[in-house]
Scaffold this active site. Structure first.
Site, short mmCIF file in Angstrom:
data_model
loop_
_atom_site.label_atom_id
_atom_site.label_comp_id
_atom_site.label_asym_id
_atom_site.label_seq_id
_atom_site.Cartn_x
_atom_site.Cartn_y
_atom_site.Cartn_z
N CYS A 1 0.82 -1.21 0.00
CA CYS A 1 0.00 0.00 0.00
C CYS A 1 0.86 1.26 0.00
O CYS A 1 1.44 1.62 -1.02
CB CYS A 1 -1.00 -0.03 1.15
SG CYS A 1 -2.35 1.16 0.94
N HIS B 1 -3.73 -5.03 0.80
CA HIS B 1 -3.21 -5.52 2.08
C HIS B 1 -3.42 -7.03 2.21
O HIS B 1 -4.36 -7.49 2.85
CB HIS B 1 -3.91 -4.80 3.23
CG HIS B 1 -3.47 -3.40 3.43
ND1 HIS B 1 -2.43 -3.05 4.25
CD2 HIS B 1 -3.93 -2.25 2.88
CE1 HIS B 1 -2.26 -1.74 4.22
NE2 HIS B 1 -3.15 -1.22 3.40
N GLU C 1 -1.80 -9.06 4.03
CA GLU C 1 -1.62 -9.51 5.42
C GLU C 1 -2.92 -9.50 6.21
O GLU C 1 -3.10 -10.29 7.15
CB GLU C 1 -0.57 -8.63 6.13
CG GLU C 1 -1.04 -7.26 6.61
CD GLU C 1 -1.19 -6.21 5.52
OE1 GLU C 1 -1.63 -5.09 5.84
OE2 GLU C 1 -0.88 -6.51 4.35
#
Length: 245
Positions: free
Chosen positions: A114, A218, A220
């Site tokens: 990001c 994202h 994660e």
């Protein structure tokens, strides 16, 4: 030995226990993803602006993650701030730019997430669209507050990101800015509205075979391990190659 994966961090006001003060911190999802991939996470707070300090850090690492966070200072790409550009962090900008410079010098495998992708573009001399809804006419990339958007992303065939993720991915995203120009990188994934959602080192450039990839979303946050697994594999390969020299 397990590879050491450096991850840049926030520096923010925070509260824990009886304390309320500035702290270096990061969402646990980044470190957890690195651990699941077989690496050891090392947090890199924005405590320095010195390139030599960054070089010392990079020499100790096997790979680098530039994490998400606040907007990049628009002065870094010679623009005045948009009305929606706010709260940029000069300390993070200078430290992460130093890390990126040192990583490029040494060929360190690097993954941008990001803000990380945006800063990597700026580090290469590129620029950002400061408020993506002005360009695409909707707010699906960042619906507001803590909510994440979900967008379909299509990858470039035979690119690194396609080899890792396949021809498409449902991206979990939270960005109101996006990359407009990216010298030294090749765009390799796009949203349906044309927003660049991934870029990687130009394979025609010197050192183009290095693992240097950035995504605008994202992974994660959804426990999508594939990019972190690929980064740690690249770190292990680099370590074994250097040990033979």
């Amino acid at each position: 030995m397990l590879p050491l994966i450096g991850i840049s961090t926030y520096r923010e006001e925070a509260s824990w226990g009886v304390w309320s003060q500035r702290a270096d911190l990061l969402h646990v999802e980044y470190a957890d993803a690195v651990v699941r991939a077989g690496g050891v996470p090392v947090l890199l707070p924005p405590a320095s602006a010195d390139l030599d300090a960054a070089r010392v850090v990079v020499r100790a690492l096997d790979a680098l993650v530039i994490a998400g966070g606040a907007d990049v200072d628009p002065g870094r790409y010679r623009e005045e701030p948009h009305s929606r550009t706010a709260n940029w962090r000069p300390d993070r900008d200078v430290w992460e730019l130093a890390l990126l410079s040192a990583a490029a010098e040494s060929g360190l495998p690097t993954l941008g997430i990001c803000r990380g992708m945006q800063l990597m573009a700026v580090a290469g001399g590129g620029a950002l669209d400061q408020h993506t809804p002005d360009v695409v006419g909707h707010e699906q990339h960042s619906p507001g507050g803590a909510d994440f958007g979900s967008i379909e992303v299509t990858t470039e065939p035979d690119s690194l990101v396609a080899r890792v993720l396949g021809e498409a991915v449902q991206a979990h995203c939270h960005h109101h800015q996006s990359v407009r120009d990216h010298p030294g990188f090749v765009a390799t994934a796009w949203a349906d509205d044309g927003t660049v959602e991934a870029m990687e080192s130009d394979p025609a450039a010197e050192g183009g075979d290095r693992f240097c990839l950035a995504v605008q979303w994202h992974p994660e946050m959804t426990r999508d391990q594939r990019l972190f697994d690929a980064l740690v594999t690249a770190a292990q390969t680099r370590r074994m190659t250097q040990s033979r020299v």
